[in-house]
Design a protein around this motif. Structure first.
Motif: not given
Length: 170
Positions: A23-30, A32-36, A50-52
């Motif tokens: 999910s978007l939330r799972q990828l964001a958590d993995a 280390g970036v915010s969901n929005p 590039a870091e993100v």
């Protein structure tokens, strides 16, 4: 500054995320970036650093270089050269000296074909020879004065080397 096709990157990220069944939330958590923020990247509204992109690639278990190319940060040729170097350096079946010589030969072929050596050409490539055949490299492409070495016992190039290659006719 070159324009960025952020929409194409976002579509690609969304496709990779769905293929990974995240999910978007799972990828964001993995990553280390915010969901929005990740949502905005996928919709083409934000240009990620590039870091993100590296963090997202690691979370998706895909090549960061692929994302850099999609984002316009890295040229396709640079990605291919970088991957070639990484494969050579990661090969456990050859020793460090052999890796160095192989990278020197690779650089000399690229130079001969009109391509500049990449920024990584000196890293781990035995930069004392200047990136190509020259001092320290014999006419047959083997290293010359790179340190003590036993007399030519036929095992210079590896365990399966049984005959000497013929010398090139230059």
């Amino acid at each position: 500054m070159a324009s960025l096709n952020v929409g194409n990157l976002g579509e690609y990220l969304r496709e990779q995320r769905r293929n990974a069944q995240l999910s978007l939330r799972q990828l964001a958590d993995a990553a280390g970036v915010s969901n929005p923020y990740l949502s905005q990247i996928e919709r083409g509204l934000r240009k990620p650093s590039a870091e993100v992109l590296q963090q997202v690639a690691k979370a998706l278990r895909i090549s960061a270089e692929t994302l850099y190319v999609r984002a316009g940060i890295l040229d396709e040729r640079e990605r291919e050269e970088s991957e070639t170097r990484a494969v050579i350096l990661a090969d456990p079946s050859i020793n460090e000296r052999q890796k160095s010589v192989l990278l020197q030969i690779y650089d000399s072929f690229r130079k001969e074909n009109g391509f500049e050596s990449g920024p990584e050409s000196g890293a781990g490539a035995g930069s004392e020879t200047g990136g190509g055949p020259g001092p320290g490299t014999g006419a047959d492409g083997r290293p010359g004065d790179d340190g003590p070495r036993a007399a030519d016992d036929g095992d210079v190039d590896g365990p399966d080397s049984t005959s000497k290659p013929s010398k090139p006719s230059h």
